[in-house]
Every structure is written in structure tokens, then in C-alpha cells.
Design a protein around this motif. Structure first.
Motif, PDB file in Angstrom:
ATOM      1  N   MET A   1       0.846  -1.184   0.000  1.00  0.00           N
ATOM      2  CA  MET A   1       0.000   0.000   0.000  1.00  0.00           C
ATOM      3  C   MET A   1       0.881   1.232   0.000  1.00  0.00           C
ATOM      4  N   LEU A   2       0.568   2.163  -0.868  1.00  0.00           N
ATOM      5  CA  LEU A   2       1.321   3.407  -0.928  1.00  0.00           C
ATOM      6  C   LEU A   2       0.844   4.356   0.159  1.00  0.00           C
ATOM      7  N   ASN A   3       1.790   4.997   0.795  1.00  0.00           N
ATOM      8  CA  ASN A   3       1.491   6.069   1.743  1.00  0.00           C
ATOM      9  C   ASN A   3       1.703   7.382   0.998  1.00  0.00           C
ATOM     10  N   TYR A   4       0.788   8.298   1.127  1.00  0.00           N
ATOM     11  CA  TYR A   4       0.835   9.530   0.352  1.00  0.00           C
ATOM     12  C   TYR A   4       1.272  10.709   1.206  1.00  0.00           C
ATOM     13  N   ASN A   5       2.198  11.484   0.658  1.00  0.00           N
ATOM     14  CA  ASN A   5       2.644  12.731   1.252  1.00  0.00           C
ATOM     15  C   ASN A   5       2.324  13.805   0.212  1.00  0.00           C
ATOM     16  N   ILE A   6       1.177  14.446   0.342  1.00  0.00           N
ATOM     17  CA  ILE A   6       0.707  15.404  -0.655  1.00  0.00           C
ATOM     18  C   ILE A   6       0.863  16.812  -0.114  1.00  0.00           C
ATOM     19  N   ARG A   7       1.626  17.618  -0.854  1.00  0.00           N
ATOM     20  CA  ARG A   7       1.864  19.012  -0.466  1.00  0.00           C
ATOM     21  C   ARG A   7       1.328  19.930  -1.544  1.00  0.00           C
ATOM     22  N   GLY A   8       0.849  21.073  -1.128  1.00  0.00           N
ATOM     23  CA  GLY A   8       0.378  22.057  -2.082  1.00  0.00           C
ATOM     24  C   GLY A   8       1.152  23.349  -1.944  1.00  0.00           C
ATOM     25  N   ASN A  10       0.849  27.230  -3.165  1.00  0.00           N
ATOM     26  CA  ASN A  10      -0.109  28.208  -3.697  1.00  0.00           C
ATOM     27  C   ASN A  10      -1.476  27.578  -3.942  1.00  0.00           C
ATOM     28  N   ILE A  11      -1.755  26.474  -3.267  1.00  0.00           N
ATOM     29  CA  ILE A  11      -3.037  25.802  -3.412  1.00  0.00           C
ATOM     30  C   ILE A  11      -3.325  25.029  -2.129  1.00  0.00           C
ATOM     31  N   GLU A  12      -4.576  25.032  -1.706  1.00  0.00           N
ATOM     32  CA  GLU A  12      -4.976  24.243  -0.546  1.00  0.00           C
ATOM     33  C   GLU A  12      -5.345  22.839  -1.033  1.00  0.00           C
ATOM     34  N   VAL A  13      -4.785  21.832  -0.396  1.00  0.00           N
ATOM     35  CA  VAL A  13      -5.083  20.454  -0.760  1.00  0.00           C
ATOM     36  C   VAL A  13      -6.384  20.058  -0.065  1.00  0.00           C
ATOM     37  N   THR A  14      -7.458  20.157  -0.817  1.00  0.00           N
ATOM     38  CA  THR A  14      -8.776  19.827  -0.277  1.00  0.00           C
ATOM     39  C   THR A  14      -8.955  18.317  -0.238  1.00  0.00           C
ATOM     40  N   PRO A  15      -9.928  17.829   0.537  1.00  0.00           N
ATOM     41  CA  PRO A  15     -10.190  16.379   0.537  1.00  0.00           C
ATOM     42  C   PRO A  15     -10.501  15.844  -0.866  1.00  0.00           C
ATOM     43  N   ALA A  16     -11.176  16.616  -1.689  1.00  0.00           N
ATOM     44  CA  ALA A  16     -11.494  16.179  -3.052  1.00  0.00           C
ATOM     45  C   ALA A  16     -10.218  16.006  -3.884  1.00  0.00           C
ATOM     46  N   ILE A  17      -9.307  16.975  -3.784  1.00  0.00           N
ATOM     47  CA  ILE A  17      -8.031  16.882  -4.510  1.00  0.00           C
ATOM     48  C   ILE A  17      -7.222  15.700  -3.984  1.00  0.00           C
ATOM     49  N   THR A  21      -6.172  12.481  -6.271  1.00  0.00           N
ATOM     50  CA  THR A  21      -4.752  12.170  -6.436  1.00  0.00           C
ATOM     51  C   THR A  21      -4.454  10.751  -5.981  1.00  0.00           C
ATOM     52  N   GLU A  22      -4.932  10.373  -4.803  1.00  0.00           N
ATOM     53  CA  GLU A  22      -4.673   9.032  -4.284  1.00  0.00           C
ATOM     54  C   GLU A  22      -5.285   7.954  -5.170  1.00  0.00           C
ATOM     55  N   ASN A  23      -6.487   8.192  -5.704  1.00  0.00           N
ATOM     56  CA  ASN A  23      -7.118   7.213  -6.584  1.00  0.00           C
ATOM     57  C   ASN A  23      -6.353   7.049  -7.893  1.00  0.00           C
ATOM     58  N   LYS A  24      -5.921   8.162  -8.488  1.00  0.00           N
ATOM     59  CA  LYS A  24      -5.205   8.095  -9.769  1.00  0.00           C
ATOM     60  C   LYS A  24      -3.824   7.465  -9.606  1.00  0.00           C
ATOM     61  N   ILE A  25      -3.047   7.949  -8.627  1.00  0.00           N
ATOM     62  CA  ILE A  25      -1.694   7.420  -8.416  1.00  0.00           C
ATOM     63  C   ILE A  25      -1.770   5.988  -7.891  1.00  0.00           C
ATOM     64  N   GLY A  26      -2.791   5.685  -7.121  1.00  0.00           N
ATOM     65  CA  GLY A  26      -2.958   4.351  -6.545  1.00  0.00           C
ATOM     66  C   GLY A  26      -3.140   3.259  -7.579  1.00  0.00           C
ATOM     67  N   LEU A  74      -5.447  21.303 -13.062  1.00  0.00           N
ATOM     68  CA  LEU A  74      -4.803  20.492 -12.031  1.00  0.00           C
ATOM     69  C   LEU A  74      -5.143  19.013 -12.189  1.00  0.00           C
ATOM     70  N   TYR A  75      -6.418  18.722 -12.405  1.00  0.00           N
ATOM     71  CA  TYR A  75      -6.839  17.328 -12.541  1.00  0.00           C
ATOM     72  C   TYR A  75      -6.253  16.698 -13.809  1.00  0.00           C
ATOM     73  N   GLY A  76      -6.130  17.483 -14.863  1.00  0.00           N
ATOM     74  CA  GLY A  76      -5.499  16.996 -16.092  1.00  0.00           C
ATOM     75  C   GLY A  76      -4.031  16.661 -15.864  1.00  0.00           C
ATOM     76  N   SER A  77      -3.343  17.504 -15.091  1.00  0.00           N
ATOM     77  CA  SER A  77      -1.935  17.232 -14.762  1.00  0.00           C
ATOM     78  C   SER A  77      -1.809  15.946 -13.951  1.00  0.00           C
ATOM     79  N   ILE A  78      -2.723  15.737 -13.020  1.00  0.00           N
ATOM     80  CA  ILE A  78      -2.697  14.506 -12.207  1.00  0.00           C
ATOM     81  C   ILE A  78      -2.900  13.293 -13.103  1.00  0.00           C
ATOM     82  N   ASP A  79      -3.850  13.374 -14.043  1.00  0.00           N
ATOM     83  CA  ASP A  79      -4.098  12.269 -14.974  1.00  0.00           C
ATOM     84  C   ASP A  79      -2.856  11.942 -15.795  1.00  0.00           C
ATOM     85  N   LEU A  80      -2.216  12.983 -16.337  1.00  0.00           N
ATOM     86  CA  LEU A  80      -1.037  12.771 -17.179  1.00  0.00           C
ATOM     87  C   LEU A  80       0.122  12.172 -16.385  1.00  0.00           C
TER      88      LEU A  80
END
Length: 186
Positions: A1-8, A10-17, A21-26, A74-80
Motif C-alpha cells: 500500500m502506498l502512503n501519500y505525502n501530498i503538499r500544495g 499556492n493551493i490548498e489540498v482539499t479532501p477532493a483533490i 490524487t490518491e485514486n489516480k496514483i494508486g 490540475l486534474y489533467g496534470s494529475i491524470d497525465l
């Protein structure tokens, strides 16, 4: 299982983001036979020109996966980035499988095709060009080209040789040294 360290930045990392991110990278976890105990370091950045950059680094025991993308979404960058990581894993697994096959061929032992993952190999050959870069080749010496390559963090660099005016390539070899490919233009 991957553990995520997500930093933002100039952007607030909301629960949705975070969830997106975790679903796509996972999705890369499906490529691991044993669940890796690794951390995914994710940096999300937004800039004043309304672009978003996503950088992901996943250090694993035998390889470090790293990808970054900048788009206006942002979501497009995560997908790519997720797609890039998936391609890196398939490429790495294909390399490992080829090495495994070569060892068995050398030993004259039959190989079960299911073990070497012919599907990944087929997917690798169906790659397409998704990004094009255009730039001017600056005249420089091979030593200067190596310095430029190192500063950019790349493993190869194309340049115009200042003495011969030919297009050449310097690259980093697996043994840590550098190679030079000289071209003859006819």
C-alpha cells in the motif's frame, strides 16, 4: 500500500483533490505482486499564469519512479502524471522480464510465456508521441553539453558542436560515465 505525502504550493489540498490524487496514483499498485511499502511524494503547484504543475516521486527498492506535468488543469496534470508513472512501470517490468528471459535462454531452459508478460511488451510497442519539443541547438563543446545535461537533470542532451558544427548527443551511461554520439550530415 502506498502512503501519500501530498503538499500544495499556492493551493490548498482539499479532501477532493487528495482523494482524486490518491485514486489516480494508486492505480500503479496493480503492477506490484507484493504490495509495496512505499511513499508517494506528491507536490501540487499553481502559478500566476493559471497553470498547475504536479510532481510525483515514488522511491521503490530497485527503481525510483518520477513524473511531472504542467497543464492549465490540475486534474489533467494529475491524470497525465499517473499515465507517465504507469508507462514507466510497464517499461521497467518489460526490461526485467527480458533480462529474465535472456538468462533462461542462456541456460537452455524452456520459459512459460505467462512468466515474461508478452502483453506489456506489446503495449510498449504501441506507444505514441504525446509531446513535442522544439528548440535551437546552441554551439558548445561536449563538456559544456554534459554540464547543461546535468543541470537539467536529464540523461541525454542534444547540441551543435562548436568546432565541427555537427549535431551531437551526449548521454549518461549506466556505469556513471558519459557517452558522445557524433553525427555525419550528408
Amino acid at each position: 500500500m502506498l502512503n501519500y505525502n501530498i503538499r500544495g504550493e499556492n493551493i490548498e489540498v482539499t479532501p477532493a483533490i487528495r482523494n482524486y490524487t490518491e485514486n489516480k496514483i494508486g492505480k500503479i499498485e496493480k503492477y506490484f505482486e507484493d504490495e509495496p511499502n512505499a511513499s508517494a511524494h506528491v507536490n501540487l503547484k499553481t502559478y500566476s499564469d493559471h497553470t498547475a504543475k504536479v510532481e510525483v516521486t515514488v522511491p521503490l527498492p530497485h527503481v525510483v519512479l518520477r513524473a511531472e506535468e504542467t497543464t492549465e488543469d490540475l486534474y489533467g496534470s494529475i491524470d497525465l502524471v499517473a499515465d507517465k508513472l504507469e508507462r514507466q512501470i510497464r517499461k521497467y517490468k518489460t526490461k526485467v522480464n527480458r533480462k529474465f528471459r535472456r538468462q533462461h535462454v542462456d541456460e537452455l531452459q524452456p520459459i512459460d510465456p505467462d512468466l515474461w508478460g508478452g502483453e506489456e511488451e506489446h503495449e510498449e510497442h504501441s506507444s505514441k508521441i504525446v509531446k513535442t519539443k522544439r528548440f535551437n541547438l546552441k554551439p558548445m563543446s561536449p563538456e559544456e553539453a554534459v554540464l547543461q545535461m546535468e543541470m537539467l537533470g536529464h540523461n541525454f542532451f542534444i547540441f551543435r558542436d562548436a568546432e565541427t558544427d555537427s549535431k551531437n548527443i551526449v548521454y549518461k551511461r549506466d556505469d556513471g560515465d558519459y557517452g558522445l554520439i557524433e553525427t555525419d550530415e550528408e
